[in-house]
Design a protein around this motif. Structure first.
Motif, PDB file in Angstrom:
ATOM      1  N   GLN A 166       0.820  -1.200   0.000  1.00  0.00           N
ATOM      2  CA  GLN A 166       0.000   0.000   0.000  1.00  0.00           C
ATOM      3  C   GLN A 166       0.864   1.264   0.000  1.00  0.00           C
ATOM      4  O   GLN A 166       0.547   2.246  -0.673  1.00  0.00           O
ATOM      5  N   GLY A 167       1.967   1.221   0.759  1.00  0.00           N
ATOM      6  CA  GLY A 167       2.864   2.372   0.796  1.00  0.00           C
ATOM      7  C   GLY A 167       3.469   2.666  -0.560  1.00  0.00           C
ATOM      8  O   GLY A 167       3.565   3.827  -0.981  1.00  0.00           O
ATOM      9  N   LEU A 168       3.883   1.627  -1.260  1.00  0.00           N
ATOM     10  CA  LEU A 168       4.457   1.802  -2.602  1.00  0.00           C
ATOM     11  C   LEU A 168       3.437   2.429  -3.546  1.00  0.00           C
ATOM     12  O   LEU A 168       3.774   3.293  -4.357  1.00  0.00           O
ATOM     13  N   SER A 169       2.188   1.989  -3.435  1.00  0.00           N
ATOM     14  CA  SER A 169       1.132   2.535  -4.286  1.00  0.00           C
ATOM     15  C   SER A 169       0.834   3.986  -3.934  1.00  0.00           C
ATOM     16  O   SER A 169       0.718   4.842  -4.821  1.00  0.00           O
ATOM     17  N   MET A 170       0.733   4.282  -2.645  1.00  0.00           N
ATOM     18  CA  MET A 170       0.417   5.649  -2.202  1.00  0.00           C
ATOM     19  C   MET A 170       1.491   6.651  -2.611  1.00  0.00           C
ATOM     20  O   MET A 170       1.206   7.810  -2.877  1.00  0.00           O
ATOM     21  N   LEU A 171       2.735   6.192  -2.654  1.00  0.00           N
ATOM     22  CA  LEU A 171       3.845   7.065  -3.045  1.00  0.00           C
ATOM     23  C   LEU A 171       4.089   7.052  -4.553  1.00  0.00           C
ATOM     24  O   LEU A 171       5.065   7.635  -5.045  1.00  0.00           O
ATOM     25  N   SER A 172       3.216   6.355  -5.292  1.00  0.00           N
ATOM     26  CA  SER A 172       3.275   6.298  -6.762  1.00  0.00           C
ATOM     27  C   SER A 172       4.590   5.708  -7.267  1.00  0.00           C
ATOM     28  O   SER A 172       5.096   6.095  -8.322  1.00  0.00           O
ATOM     29  N   ILE A 173       5.153   4.774  -6.495  1.00  0.00           N
ATOM     30  CA  ILE A 173       6.372   4.087  -6.925  1.00  0.00           C
ATOM     31  C   ILE A 173       6.012   2.921  -7.843  1.00  0.00           C
ATOM     32  O   ILE A 173       6.664   2.691  -8.863  1.00  0.00           O
ATOM     33  N   LEU A 174       4.970   2.185  -7.494  1.00  0.00           N
ATOM     34  CA  LEU A 174       4.380   1.183  -8.381  1.00  0.00           C
ATOM     35  C   LEU A 174       2.970   0.898  -7.897  1.00  0.00           C
ATOM     36  O   LEU A 174       2.640   1.135  -6.729  1.00  0.00           O
ATOM     37  N   SER A 175       2.123   0.412  -8.800  1.00  0.00           N
ATOM     38  CA  SER A 175       0.726   0.148  -8.451  1.00  0.00           C
ATOM     39  C   SER A 175       0.609  -1.154  -7.666  1.00  0.00           C
ATOM     40  O   SER A 175       1.535  -1.972  -7.640  1.00  0.00           O
ATOM     41  N   GLU A 176      -0.550  -1.356  -7.041  1.00  0.00           N
ATOM     42  CA  GLU A 176      -0.773  -2.596  -6.309  1.00  0.00           C
ATOM     43  C   GLU A 176      -0.744  -3.797  -7.250  1.00  0.00           C
ATOM     44  O   GLU A 176      -0.288  -4.874  -6.879  1.00  0.00           O
ATOM     45  N   GLU A 177      -1.231  -3.622  -8.477  1.00  0.00           N
ATOM     46  CA  GLU A 177      -1.190  -4.697  -9.470  1.00  0.00           C
ATOM     47  C   GLU A 177       0.253  -5.022  -9.851  1.00  0.00           C
ATOM     48  O   GLU A 177       0.615  -6.194  -9.993  1.00  0.00           O
TER      49      GLU A 177
END
Length: 227
Positions: free
Chosen positions: A142-153
């Protein structure tokens, strides 16, 4: 070739055709002269480590190619300690993905109140942000997604590839009487196709391997693998 980056364990060169050449060094990560694949500093120099790392990397990348698992690998030259790869873009400023089969290293240091050294783990995947100043902090899906580093998919793809690749390495080592405790991988997006691919290397310098309960140093591991 144009030198574009000087790393801890390898230098990066750009070719005119867009491909990249990685030059493997004899430097390995660690602290106070002790090898540690999870460390973010160069701990020592081991003569022959570069060629040994490249030889093992080539061996495993070729096996992944046979399984149609996407990587950046094109070819290698062991004598020159170089590997030619496709250009890839890292996630953010770079991520490290660790797959753990046994509790050891930083996992044990953090969670030792809940586990014992060498306790079995079920291909546990852990992602950390490459940031030496902040000691490569772990981060969640979730953190990676929220920071726009990579999507959950994309994270799901990353996790699946990590477990697939790590299990292949684990099984290959097991066939030679060796046990993989953990392995550190890196991924990126193919600069042309945007596909998520394995990048960097697969060598003794980024895994912990044991034989009959005894830790095997990177150069000794390479010797055992190809004896």
């Amino acid at each position: 070739m144009k030198l574009t980056y000087e790393g801890k364990t390898k230098n990066v060169y750009q070719l005119d055709n867009g491909n990249i050449v990685l030059k493997f060094k004899d430097d390995v990560t660690g602290e106070n002269g002790v090898f540690d694949p999870g460390a973010n500093t160069v701990g020592l120099t081991i003569e022959g480590a570069g060629k040994a790392g490249l030889r093992m990397t080539t061996y495993f990348f070729e096996k992944l190619m046979e399984k149609s698992i996407p990587t950046h690998f094109i070819d290698s030259n062991i004598e020159e300690s170089t590997m030619t790869v496709k250009e890839a873009k890292v996630f953010g400023k770079g991520l490290e993905v660790i797959c753990r089969f046994k509790a050891v290293g930083s996992f044990l240091r953090r969670y030792g109140a809940y586990c014992e050294e060498g306790q079995p783990l079920d291909a546990f995947v852990e992602v950390t942000i490459k940031d030496d100043d902040r000691q490569d902090p772990p981060i969640s899906k979730q953190g990676l997604s929220m920071l726009s580093i990579l999507s959950e998919e994309e994270y799901d793809t990353l996790e699946k590839l990590t477990q697939q690749i790590s299990t292949l390495v684990k099984e290959d080592l097991a066939s030679k009487g060796l046990e993989l405790y953990d392995i550190k991988l890196e991924f990126g997006r193919d600069a042309k196709t945007k596909e998520i691919i394995l990048i960097d290397e697969i060598s003794g310098g980024n895994m912990r391997v044991y034989k009959e309960g005894q830790y095997i140093e990177p150069l000794a591991l390479e010797a055992l693998l190809f004896e």
